[in-house]
Motif scaffolding. Sequence first.
Motif, PDB file in Angstrom:
ATOM      1  N   ALA A 149       0.734  -1.214  -0.150  1.00  0.00           N
ATOM      2  CA  ALA A 149      -0.036   0.071  -0.129  1.00  0.00           C
ATOM      3  C   ALA A 149       0.830   1.293  -0.287  1.00  0.00           C
ATOM      4  O   ALA A 149       0.307   2.453  -0.497  1.00  0.00           O
ATOM      5  N   THR A 150       2.000   1.223   0.627  1.00  0.00           N
ATOM      6  CA  THR A 150       2.862   2.474   0.672  1.00  0.00           C
ATOM      7  C   THR A 150       3.859   2.445  -0.679  1.00  0.00           C
ATOM      8  O   THR A 150       4.267   3.567  -0.808  1.00  0.00           O
ATOM      9  N   ALA A 151       3.809   1.599  -1.327  1.00  0.00           N
ATOM     10  CA  ALA A 151       4.761   1.832  -2.555  1.00  0.00           C
ATOM     11  C   ALA A 151       4.547   2.850  -3.448  1.00  0.00           C
ATOM     12  O   ALA A 151       3.232   2.994  -3.914  1.00  0.00           O
ATOM     13  N   GLY A 152       5.642   3.336  -3.817  1.00  0.00           N
ATOM     14  CA  GLY A 152       5.493   4.576  -4.718  1.00  0.00           C
ATOM     15  C   GLY A 152       6.999   5.238  -4.810  1.00  0.00           C
ATOM     16  O   GLY A 152       8.082   4.734  -4.130  1.00  0.00           O
ATOM     17  N   ILE A 153       6.835   6.438  -5.681  1.00  0.00           N
ATOM     18  CA  ILE A 153       7.936   7.272  -5.932  1.00  0.00           C
ATOM     19  C   ILE A 153       7.711   8.631  -5.343  1.00  0.00           C
ATOM     20  O   ILE A 153       6.580   9.129  -5.466  1.00  0.00           O
ATOM     21  N   GLY A 154       8.609   9.035  -4.290  1.00  0.00           N
ATOM     22  CA  GLY A 154       8.417  10.186  -3.643  1.00  0.00           C
ATOM     23  C   GLY A 154       9.233  11.158  -4.288  1.00  0.00           C
ATOM     24  O   GLY A 154      10.494  10.991  -4.750  1.00  0.00           O
ATOM     25  N   TYR A 155       8.685  12.602  -4.481  1.00  0.00           N
ATOM     26  CA  TYR A 155       9.542  13.436  -5.074  1.00  0.00           C
ATOM     27  C   TYR A 155       9.738  14.550  -4.146  1.00  0.00           C
ATOM     28  O   TYR A 155       8.899  15.154  -3.560  1.00  0.00           O
ATOM     29  N   TYR A 156      11.242  14.879  -4.058  1.00  0.00           N
ATOM     30  CA  TYR A 156      11.363  15.917  -2.729  1.00  0.00           C
ATOM     31  C   TYR A 156      12.067  16.987  -3.111  1.00  0.00           C
ATOM     32  O   TYR A 156      13.001  17.159  -4.132  1.00  0.00           O
ATOM     33  N   ARG A 157      12.170  18.102  -2.690  1.00  0.00           N
ATOM     34  CA  ARG A 157      13.075  19.469  -2.812  1.00  0.00           C
ATOM     35  C   ARG A 157      13.614  19.453  -1.375  1.00  0.00           C
ATOM     36  O   ARG A 157      13.041  19.671  -0.379  1.00  0.00           O
ATOM     37  N   LEU A 158      15.010  19.468  -1.516  1.00  0.00           N
ATOM     38  CA  LEU A 158      15.927  19.785  -0.355  1.00  0.00           C
ATOM     39  C   LEU A 158      16.601  21.042  -0.725  1.00  0.00           C
ATOM     40  O   LEU A 158      17.195  21.482  -1.571  1.00  0.00           O
ATOM     41  N   TYR A 159      16.590  21.932   0.510  1.00  0.00           N
ATOM     42  CA  TYR A 159      17.100  23.022   0.733  1.00  0.00           C
ATOM     43  C   TYR A 159      18.514  22.911   1.542  1.00  0.00           C
ATOM     44  O   TYR A 159      18.158  22.305   2.747  1.00  0.00           O
ATOM     45  N   GLY A 160      19.327  23.411   1.041  1.00  0.00           N
ATOM     46  CA  GLY A 160      20.550  23.735   2.085  1.00  0.00           C
ATOM     47  C   GLY A 160      21.050  25.078   2.350  1.00  0.00           C
ATOM     48  O   GLY A 160      21.305  25.740   1.040  1.00  0.00           O
ATOM     49  N   ARG A 161      21.074  25.457   3.535  1.00  0.00           N
ATOM     50  CA  ARG A 161      21.603  27.143   3.615  1.00  0.00           C
ATOM     51  C   ARG A 161      22.886  27.018   4.368  1.00  0.00           C
ATOM     52  O   ARG A 161      22.954  26.212   5.318  1.00  0.00           O
ATOM     53  N   GLY A 162      24.076  27.752   3.907  1.00  0.00           N
ATOM     54  CA  GLY A 162      25.134  27.866   4.569  1.00  0.00           C
ATOM     55  C   GLY A 162      25.686  29.289   4.678  1.00  0.00           C
ATOM     56  O   GLY A 162      25.215  30.285   3.715  1.00  0.00           O
ATOM     57  N   SER A 163      26.336  29.622   5.668  1.00  0.00           N
ATOM     58  CA  SER A 163      26.850  30.858   6.042  1.00  0.00           C
ATOM     59  C   SER A 163      28.469  30.977   6.128  1.00  0.00           C
ATOM     60  O   SER A 163      28.865  29.735   6.408  1.00  0.00           O
ATOM     61  N   GLY A 164      28.916  31.873   5.677  1.00  0.00           N
ATOM     62  CA  GLY A 164      30.313  32.112   5.786  1.00  0.00           C
ATOM     63  C   GLY A 164      30.664  33.027   7.145  1.00  0.00           C
ATOM     64  O   GLY A 164      29.675  33.042   7.878  1.00  0.00           O
ATOM     65  N   LYS A 165      31.785  33.540   7.271  1.00  0.00           N
ATOM     66  CA  LYS A 165      32.053  34.224   8.570  1.00  0.00           C
ATOM     67  C   LYS A 165      31.595  35.352   8.441  1.00  0.00           C
ATOM     68  O   LYS A 165      31.364  36.086   9.614  1.00  0.00           O
ATOM     69  N   GLN A 166      31.402  36.065   7.361  1.00  0.00           N
ATOM     70  CA  GLN A 166      31.052  37.363   7.341  1.00  0.00           C
ATOM     71  C   GLN A 166      29.412  37.302   7.114  1.00  0.00           C
ATOM     72  O   GLN A 166      28.763  36.401   6.630  1.00  0.00           O
TER      73      GLN A 166
END
Length: 218
Positions: A149-166
Amino acid sequence: MRMRAHGIALIMGLLLLAALSLLAVMSANGMVLQRRMAANFEDRALALENADLAAAAARAWLDSRADVEREAGCQAGCLLPPSIHAVDELPPDPEFESADWWRSAAVPTGTHPESGEPFGTAPLPAGASYWLIEELHFAPFAEATLGLATAGIGYYRLYGRGSGKQAGSVAVTESIVARPWQGEYRPADFPTPASATAFCRQFDPQLPCGTLAWRQRK
């Protein structure tokens, strides 16, 4: 005549000294500018590196979820695994959201999404890296095909946020990822970033699995 010649020589000497001084100042300013440009470039590179670390952590979390954590037979408004948002729950342009918004809405890289406890021997500086996952669409398999019943394909958006020293050095990346939920697979380990290729090898090669698109949004 001799005094006039001495005067002209003195003026020429002063002009030459002024020109040399101007060249020295311009050269020093150029070196300072180059150092600043190099420092800014390194800081932007650090921000992008932290964003990539966040995206890797998000992918590891997504691949570590078991199928029992996703509501069976559900295509919209579903009960999703922890720290995975349903479609339209997130703002359309999170890269323009404030640092306070990211602190409240996202998961800091290097902490457990459920407990909030840090892990690892070298945690990132506070606020350096965050991630978000949004389920865009779930395409179920025909039940007659797999009997799950659970079988399928999920499509996802992944966000990554990074900061520097400034303060102004911020990078935000976006990945579109396909992830099968097939019932018979070994979830990836977390927090150890898993090999996406190794995870996808567990499924039928014809099934979409892995990163479909990537871009840097900021």
